[in-house]
Scaffold this active site. Structure first.
Site, PDB file in Angstrom:
ATOM      1  N   HIS A   1     -30.386  62.218 -23.838  1.00 20.82           N
ATOM      2  CA  HIS A   1     -29.934  63.269 -24.927  1.00 20.82           C
ATOM      3  C   HIS A   1     -29.602  62.461 -26.199  1.00 20.82           C
ATOM      4  CE1 HIS A   1     -28.593  65.000 -20.902  1.00 20.82           C
ATOM      5  NE2 HIS A   1     -29.466  66.105 -21.578  1.00 20.82           N
TER       6      HIS A   1
ATOM      7  N   MET B   1     -27.416  70.764 -21.761  1.00 21.30           N
ATOM      8  CA  MET B   1     -26.605  71.330 -20.786  1.00 21.30           C
ATOM      9  C   MET B   1     -25.270  70.289 -20.554  1.00 21.30           C
ATOM     10  SD  MET B   1     -28.853  73.834 -18.226  1.00 21.30           S
ATOM     11  CE  MET B   1     -29.181  72.745 -17.318  1.00 21.30           C
TER      12      MET B   1
ATOM     13  N   GLN C   1     -30.618  80.229 -16.265  1.00 17.18           N
ATOM     14  CA  GLN C   1     -32.049  79.506 -15.625  1.00 17.18           C
ATOM     15  C   GLN C   1     -31.796  78.948 -14.365  1.00 17.18           C
ATOM     16  OE1 GLN C   1     -31.285  76.901 -19.389  1.00 17.18           O
ATOM     17  NE2 GLN C   1     -32.168  75.281 -17.878  1.00 17.18           N
TER      18      GLN C   1
ATOM     19  N   SER D   1     -29.601  64.381 -16.017  1.00 16.01           N
ATOM     20  CA  SER D   1     -28.256  64.539 -15.561  1.00 16.01           C
ATOM     21  C   SER D   1     -28.158  64.780 -13.925  1.00 16.01           C
ATOM     22  CB  SER D   1     -27.741  65.949 -16.179  1.00 16.01           C
ATOM     23  OG  SER D   1     -27.865  65.890 -17.561  1.00 16.01           O
ATOM     24  N   ARG D   2     -29.233  65.215 -13.398  1.00 19.30           N
ATOM     25  CA  ARG D   2     -29.136  65.468 -11.749  1.00 19.30           C
ATOM     26  C   ARG D   2     -29.378  64.049 -11.020  1.00 19.30           C
ATOM     27  NH1 ARG D   2     -31.926  70.579 -13.185  1.00 19.30           N
ATOM     28  NH2 ARG D   2     -30.617  72.205 -12.430  1.00 19.30           N
TER      29      ARG D   2
ATOM     30  N   ASP E   1     -38.723  67.222 -19.240  1.00 22.33           N
ATOM     31  CA  ASP E   1     -39.073  68.723 -19.140  1.00 22.33           C
ATOM     32  C   ASP E   1     -40.299  69.107 -19.742  1.00 22.33           C
ATOM     33  OD1 ASP E   1     -36.679  69.156 -17.623  1.00 22.33           O
ATOM     34  OD2 ASP E   1     -35.563  68.465 -19.470  1.00 22.33           O
TER      35      ASP E   1
HETATM   36  O1  PAF Z   1     -33.257  70.916 -21.068  1.00 25.70           O
HETATM   37  C1  PAF Z   1     -32.064  71.440 -20.897  1.00 25.70           C
HETATM   38  O2  PAF Z   1     -30.958  70.910 -21.104  1.00 25.70           O
HETATM   39  C2  PAF Z   1     -31.929  73.059 -20.874  1.00 25.70           C
HETATM   40  O3  PAF Z   1     -33.049  73.466 -20.254  1.00 25.70           O
HETATM   41  C3  PAF Z   1     -31.948  73.558 -22.438  1.00 25.70           C
HETATM   42  C4  PAF Z   1     -33.142  73.420 -23.086  1.00 25.70           C
HETATM   43  C5  PAF Z   1     -30.525  73.241 -22.978  1.00 25.70           C
HETATM   44  C6  PAF Z   1     -31.844  75.141 -22.115  1.00 25.70           C
HETATM   45  O4  PAF Z   1     -30.532  75.360 -21.496  1.00 25.70           O
END
Ligand code: PAF
Length: 281
Positions: free
Chosen positions: A37, A30, A61, A186-187, A150
């Site tokens: 990342h 995102m 989401q 990111s948060r 996650d």
């Molecule tokens: O983990 C994330 O950044 C998001 O939940 C994803 C997997 C890109 C789906 O929007």
């Protein structure tokens, strides 16, 4: 790195890479990218691979009272980081390309998505599963990479891939952490200095609880102690739970892989983290 905002162009380029004998690997994100990342891109990069990253802040989401409007957006910096990391293609769809008018499909993965964040954030994992299924169909990778931070999301995606026969190998990449142990997210940019100093209590609480459980402390006591530890550090705790690492069901079977998961709030910022419980301690 080529950037695509329309599906036809992306598909053409991916098809050309496939025709040239390259494997397609997808790194869905995102945006507001950090070293976590980049670790996904690095894991995806293998000889003969075309790495496609996606950046899409998925409205489906986010709950009504969540942070969709203030979620960090850093497109220019993200493009520079992905280029530097050796990503080949970037899929950057506008919301109306991802969800054109009339879009009506929802993917719901029962079981693994129901407790923990699924209970705390109703609809969240439907949104994740729906957009990830679309990304899989848009890019058609043979491999896809997600962060283990996650943890529940990863379990939901693995279940969906198995259930819907996506021919995609899903790899979970270990959580990247700051020097003091805070998981990269990111948060984290939402945290002020005081909150950032307190945030380290989250990985610490998980570490203390994981060691205590592995050493034989009753699970209930270890979880209650971790909750108190977090509350004393200034967190408002959503949950601290021990679950089966595959099914995410609460379980006491120490012969199976077990994972501690926690979600807690510091002010307006909700943080999540998780840790394996090593039976050897
Ligand atoms: O983990 C994330 O950044 C998001 O939940 C994803 C997997 C890109 C789906 O929007």
């Amino acid at each position: 790195m080529e950037v695509f905002r329309e599906l036809a162009g992306l598909r053409e380029q991916v098809a050309a890479a496939r025709a040239a004998g390259r494997e397609i690997a997808l790194v869905p994100t995102m945006g507001a990218l950090h070293a976590g990342h980049i670790a996904l891109v690095e894991a995806a990069r293998r000889p003969g691979t075309c790495v496609v990253a996606s950046i899409f802040v998925n409205p489906k989401q986010f709950g009504a009272n969540e942070d969709l409007s203030r979620y960090p957006r850093k497109e220019t910096g993200d493009i520079a980081m992905l280029t530097e990391a050796g990503c080949d293609l970037l899929w950057l769809p506008p919301v109306e390309v991802m969800y054109p008018e009339g879009f009506s499909t929802n993917i719901s993965v029962a079981g693994v998505s129901e407790g923990l964040d699924g209970a705390a954030r109703p609809g969240h994992f439907d949104g994740v599963a729906t957009v990830v299924a679309k990304l899989f169909n848009q890019v058609q990778p043979t491999r896809a990479y997600f962060g283990e931070k996650d943890f529940q999301q990863l379990a939901v995606i693995r279940r969906m891939v198995a259930d819907l026969d996506f021919d995609i190998e899903v790899t979970g990449v270990p959580t990247q952490r700051e020097d003091d142990g805070l998981a990269l997210s990111s948060r984290n940019v939402y945290l002020d200095d005081e909150e950032r100093a307190k945030a380290v209590a989250l990985p610490r609480a998980l570490g203390i609880a994981a060691r205590a459980i592995a050493a034989g402390t009753p699970v209930e006591k270890a979880l209650a102690d971790a909750t108190t530890y977090l509350a004393n550090a200034g967190f408002e705790v959503d949950y601290v739970s021990l679950v089966d690492a595959e099914t995410l069901q609460p379980q006491a079977d120490a012969t199976r892989r077990r994972q501690l998961l926690a979600a807690a709030r510091l002010g307006a910022t909700r943080l999540i983290d998780n840790l394996a419980v090593d039976p050897a301690g």
